[in-house]
Structures are given as structure tokens and as C-alpha cells.
Design an enzyme around this catalytic site. Structure first.
Site, PDB file in Angstrom:
ATOM      1  N   HIS A 159       0.833  -1.220   0.000  1.00 23.55           N
ATOM      2  CA  HIS A 159       0.000   0.000   0.000  1.00 23.55           C
ATOM      3  C   HIS A 159       0.857   1.255   0.000  1.00 23.55           C
ATOM      4  O   HIS A 159       0.439   2.293   0.528  1.00 23.55           O
ATOM      5  CB  HIS A 159      -0.939   0.039   1.215  1.00 23.55           C
ATOM      6  CG  HIS A 159      -1.668  -1.236   1.462  1.00 23.55           C
ATOM      7  ND1 HIS A 159      -2.907  -1.515   0.941  1.00 23.55           N
ATOM      8  CD2 HIS A 159      -1.299  -2.344   2.164  1.00 23.55           C
ATOM      9  CE1 HIS A 159      -3.287  -2.727   1.316  1.00 23.55           C
ATOM     10  NE2 HIS A 159      -2.323  -3.259   2.054  1.00 23.55           N
ATOM     11  N   SER A 286      15.562  20.107 -17.016  1.00 22.60           N
ATOM     12  CA  SER A 286      14.341  20.874 -17.242  1.00 22.60           C
ATOM     13  C   SER A 286      14.714  22.131 -18.012  1.00 22.60           C
ATOM     14  O   SER A 286      15.794  22.696 -17.823  1.00 22.60           O
ATOM     15  CB  SER A 286      13.722  21.242 -15.891  1.00 22.60           C
ATOM     16  OG  SER A 286      12.942  22.418 -16.019  1.00 22.60           O
ATOM     17  N   LYS A 292      16.861  20.707 -11.811  1.00 23.39           N
ATOM     18  CA  LYS A 292      16.196  19.422 -12.080  1.00 23.39           C
ATOM     19  C   LYS A 292      17.062  18.400 -12.805  1.00 23.39           C
ATOM     20  O   LYS A 292      17.850  18.735 -13.672  1.00 23.39           O
ATOM     21  CB  LYS A 292      14.925  19.653 -12.920  1.00 23.39           C
ATOM     22  CG  LYS A 292      13.803  20.347 -12.203  1.00 23.39           C
ATOM     23  CD  LYS A 292      13.229  19.541 -11.052  1.00 23.39           C
ATOM     24  CE  LYS A 292      12.413  18.353 -11.510  1.00 23.39           C
ATOM     25  NZ  LYS A 292      11.196  18.749 -12.213  1.00 23.39           N
ATOM     26  N   ASN A 294      15.834  14.776 -14.333  1.00 19.91           N
ATOM     27  CA  ASN A 294      14.604  13.984 -14.430  1.00 19.91           C
ATOM     28  C   ASN A 294      14.836  12.562 -14.935  1.00 19.91           C
ATOM     29  O   ASN A 294      15.662  12.354 -15.821  1.00 19.91           O
ATOM     30  CB  ASN A 294      13.617  14.702 -15.356  1.00 19.91           C
ATOM     31  CG  ASN A 294      13.200  16.054 -14.797  1.00 19.91           C
ATOM     32  OD1 ASN A 294      13.096  16.217 -13.589  1.00 19.91           O
ATOM     33  ND2 ASN A 294      12.992  17.011 -15.685  1.00 19.91           N
ATOM     34  N   GLU A 299      10.404   7.257 -17.199  1.00 20.08           N
ATOM     35  CA  GLU A 299       9.061   7.780 -17.469  1.00 20.08           C
ATOM     36  C   GLU A 299       8.569   7.368 -18.853  1.00 20.08           C
ATOM     37  O   GLU A 299       7.408   7.007 -19.036  1.00 20.08           O
ATOM     38  CB  GLU A 299       9.058   9.301 -17.335  1.00 20.08           C
ATOM     39  CG  GLU A 299       9.179   9.754 -15.889  1.00 20.08           C
ATOM     40  CD  GLU A 299       9.396  11.253 -15.793  1.00 20.08           C
ATOM     41  OE1 GLU A 299       8.484  11.929 -15.311  1.00 20.08           O
ATOM     42  OE2 GLU A 299      10.457  11.742 -16.208  1.00 20.08           O
TER      43      GLU A 299
END
Ligand code: ARG
Length: 466
Positions: A159, A286, A292, A294, A299
Site C-alpha cells: 500500500h 528541465s 532538475k 529527471n 518515465e
């Protein structure tokens, strides 16, 4: 009647197709990539036609040489594809016949219907083999990352809440197991891809004495014992794309696995977890925020799952309601199949490379796993060892957790008196369950994240993947 060209409209038609029809029906813009397998299939077919006396030896040799030369030109990017010739099959046959007159005999006892089924099977067989190799590389990358950090522990989550401690390697090996099942599914699919449809003609085979076994053997459509694998129904052979659906289904589940791994990687790379650091080369910046870094590879791996699942749906929908046998609808199979193969192969390679360039942040993992609440179940097991029923032990430890929370203390610093205020069964040795190292040494059930068991699993995978 004078033979004009191998284009399928000759004879029957008074003119060519309307320009927009030609554009709507062509497939050369995407099926050109089957050229290598189309040529291999034609060479095998020519060999067979010679064996049954349709082609003289020198004609067969001229055809094989001609096809070989065309193949070299395609490979060098020098071949001119003509959209007027619709597809890869007719482009190659037309050019061959232009160069080698005997090329006009090549299509004997063959139709584009069995030819295209053959080409896709040959092509997909190679792609599956390459993908299996790439998946093994990805598995090796996971195992290596686990081995390099064999003693690093992290909280395992259910969870998305901290549950129980596990070795980082144990978490990584969960994906190795998943990818192994993907390999098994792909290999199983391979056995049904590896069946030769050539000789089925357009729908009803041929009146000529074609030797299908010979072609199958030349093209490697054999089982492990070398027995030729032939489709057994000409109608099924030209209309069947089950093997493509099966591949796309196996690929869809594989992509789902990529997506889950990607999600873990994305979480781990974030400041909140900070469990891993992905090398700069495998991250992106970014355009606005200079700080940033990433995890775009992960992704995109997650994002591309959508198209792979979509491709499976497209193929299923394509086949649904198609009457026997070949219908032009089937031309729509290729782009979905190509896209699936390209996407899962690229994702496999990129995920492996990213993991090879990822470091585990031991300090952050240590901090996260030092939470003694992760061993609350071990405390219940302690009471079970003293003879208490597990349900009661669960309740007692729940009350201990509540007490610790109320007094603002971590579980492992409660005094014996405090523990006994909840239940007399606690003894002096109770707090020893919070020794993490000892706790991990106790988990020796097969498949559990125990110290010995994880080492055993790492060694097993190392051996299996070598
Ligand atoms: N380009 C076609 C395909 O991809 C080849 C088969 C065409 N057969 C036919 N009878 N028109 O399916």
C-alpha cells in the site's frame, strides 16, 4: 498473351489504380523492412522450384544471384522503392524480373498471401531471438546491481506504506523473476511463429508438386529434433495472425513489467526516497528549473506501455469478424507489430543501460530501514514462539505500537516494564528482535528476503544468466 510485368493487375485490368487508391492501399512505406526475409523466402522457394523441375539450375542460380544483388543494394540504401508496386514483395519481384527474365517463374505456386505470412514469421522469429538476448542483458543488469549492493536493506512496501525490511537485491530480483516469465512466454510464442506457411498459395495450396518440407528445412522452420514444422491447413495458414497477437500479448505484459519497474525507479530517484542516483547520461534536465534532473528514460518506459497495450487491442480488433481467409485488412497488422517490437526492444535496452549506470545510495537506504516499526511482525513472532496465538500476539504488538506512539518513543527503546505493562509474556530478550541483522538472518524460507536465501537466489541467477 504477352507477359508484361509482375504487377498483380496485369491482364485483368485496363488501367492502373486511381492515385488516391494507390496511396490508400500501398504498404511499401512500412513493409519494406521485411526485405531481408522476403529475399530469403524467395531464395528457398526458388531452390524448391528447381528441385521439382520448374526452374532449371542456371535459372535458379540466376534468380538467387539477382536476389542477392538486390539485397545488397537495399542494404546500402541504393534500392529505389516504387509505391506503384504496392509492397515489398512486388517491388523485389518486379526488379528481379527486370534483371533476370527467369524471375517471371519465381511466383509459381506462391501467392502474396502465403508469402507475406512467411515473411512476417521469419522476421518475427529473428526479432524474438534478439529480444530474448536483450532481456537477458536486462536481467543481468538487475542481478549485478543487486550483487554490488548485496548487504543494502530497504523497507519493503505494501500500500506504499513501509512494511518489512528486505534486501534491495530481493526487490530487484522480483523483476528478474517477472522478466523470466516474459522470456518463457516469448519462447513459447516462438514455437508457434516457427511454422512454415509457404505452399499454401492464395488459399488452396497448389496443383504443382511443391515440396513444403524442403522449404521449411532451408528456412529453419524445424523443431528441436530437426523435424520440419508446416502449417496444416492452407486456409488457416494465409489468414492466421494468432502468432502476432500472441507476441503482442506477451509484449504487452512485458511492457507492464517495464512500467512497474520504471515506477519504482522514479520513486527511488526522487528526493523523498533518494535510494538511487541515476547517472547524468541517463537523465534529462528541465528547460526552466536549473536544479532538475529527471528520470525521463523510466518515465518514457512507463509511458510507452500505453502504445504496446494499444497495439494488442488493435490487432485483436483487426482480426475480430474477419471471414476466411486473407483479407486486405490483414495488411494493417504490420505497423502495430513493428511498433510493438521496436518499442519493447528499445525499452529493454534502455532500461538495462540505465540500471548499469545507477548507483544505490546506501546511507539513505540505511536510514529508511532503521525504522524499528518494520520489525513489529517479528515481535509478534516472538510472542508466538512463547506459545501465544498469532491473533492475540498481533493485538498485543498493536497495543505496544500504540504505547510507543503515545510516549513518542521508537519501538526498540521501550523498557521491559513498558512492554510488560501491555503483556506479561514479554521477557528480557524481547528487544533483541529489533537487531536488524539477526532479523534478516532468520528469514530463511524459500523465496524470503533472508540473508542466506537472497545470496542463494543471487548466485542462482548469476549462474542461470551466464
Ligand atoms: N501487402 C499485403 C499485406 O501486407 C501483401 C498481401 C497482399 N495480398 C493480396 N492478395 N492483396 O497483407
Amino acid at each position: 498473351m504477352k507477359y508484361i510485368s509482375p504487377v498483380s493487375r496485369s491482364g485483368r485490368f485496363v488501367g492502373g489504380p486511381a492515385a488516391d487508391v494507390a496511396q490508400f492501399t500501398e504498404s511499401i512505406s512500412f513493409d519494406w523492412r521485411l526485405w531481408r526475409h522476403d529475399i530469403l523466402g524467395s531464395m528457398a522457394h526458388a531452390e524448391m522450384l528447381h528441385a521439382i523441375g520448374v526452374l532449371k539450375k542456371n535459372d535458379m542460380q540466376a534468380i538467387v544471384r539477382g536476389l542477392d544483388a538486390i539485397g545488397k543494394e537495399i542494404k546500402a540504401g541504393k534500392f529505389k522503392w516504387d509505391p506503384a508496386l504496392e509492397d515489398v514483395h512486388m517491388n523485389i519481384e518486379a526488379e528481379l524480373t527486370r534483371r533476370v527474365p527467369a524471375g517471371a517463374k519465381l511466383h509459381t505456386a506462391r501467392s502474396r498471401n502465403d508469402q507475406v505470412a512467411l515473411d512476417i514469421r521469419l522476421w518475427l522469429r529473428d526479432e524474438i531471438n534478439s529480444l530474448l538476448g536483450e532481456l537477458a542483458d536486462l536481467q543481468r543488469a538487475l542481478v549485478l546491481l543487486g550483487e554490488r549492493n548485496a548487504d543494502v536493506l530497504i523497507p519493503g512496501y505494501t500500500h506504499m506504506q513501509r512494511a518489512q525490511p528486505v534486501y534491495f537485491a530481493h526487490h530487484l530480483l522480483a523483476y528478474v523473476e517477472m522478466f523470466e516469465r516474459d522470456c518463457e512466454r516469448l519462447w513459447d510464442c516462438h514455437s508457434r511463429v516457427n511454422v512454415c506457411p509457404l505452399g499454401s498459395g492464395a488459399i488452396a495450396g497448389s496443383t504443382l508438386p511443391v515440396r513444403r518440407e524442403l522449404v521449411a528445412k532451408v528456412l529453419g522452420f524445424v523443431d528441436v529434433r530437426g523435424k520440419p514444422q508446416l502449417t496444416q491447413n492452407s486456409m488457416d495458414a494465409v489468414s492466421d495472425r494468432d502468432f502476432a497477437v500472441e507476441f503482442c500479448a506477451a509484449a504487452a505484459l512485458l511492457a507492464v513489467h517495464f512500467s512497474r519497474l520504471a515506477e519504482d525507479v522514479i520513486l527511488w530517484a526522487g528526493a523523498e526516497f533518494n535510494f538511487i542516483k541515476i547517472a547524468d547520461a541517463y537523465t534529462t534536465g528541465s528547460s526552466l528549473m536549473p536544479q532538475k534532473k529527471n528520470p525521463d528514460v523510466a518515465e518514457l518506459a512507463r509511458g510507452k506501455t500505453g502504445r504496446v497495450v494499444g497495439n494488442l487491442m488493435a490487432l485483436l480488433t483487426l482480426l475480430k469478424g474477419l471471414p476466411m481467409t486473407y483479407n486486405r485488412d490483414l495488411q494493417e497488422d504490420k505497423e502495430r507489430l513493428f511498433d510493438t517490437v521496436d518499442t519493447v526492444r528499445a525499452t529493454t535496452r534502455l532500461m538495462a543501460a540505465m540500471l548499469q549506470n545507477t548507483k544505490i545510495n546506501r546511507a539513505a537506504c540505511d536510514r529508511a530501514v532503521s525504522d524499528p516499526a518494520l520489525l513489529a511482525t517479528d515481535l509478534a513472532d516472538y510472542l508466538v514462539r512463547k506459545g501465544m496465538a498469532f491473533r492475540q500476539a498481533h493485538h498485543v504488538v498493536g497495543a505496544v505500537v500504540a504505547l510507543a506512539e503515545k510516549s513518542g518513543k521508537p519501538l526498540n527503546v521501550l523498557s521491559l516494564a513498558e512492554l510488560q505493562s501491555v503483556d506479561k509474556a514479554f521477557g528480557r530478550d524481547a528487544l533483541a528482535v529489533f537487531d536488524l541483522k539477526a532479523a534478516m538472518a532468520k528469514r530463511n524460507v524459500v523465496g524470503a528476503p533472508g540473508t542466506k536465501e537472497v545470496a542463494r537466489q543471487l548466485a542462482r541467477w548469476r549462474k542461470q544468466l551466464s
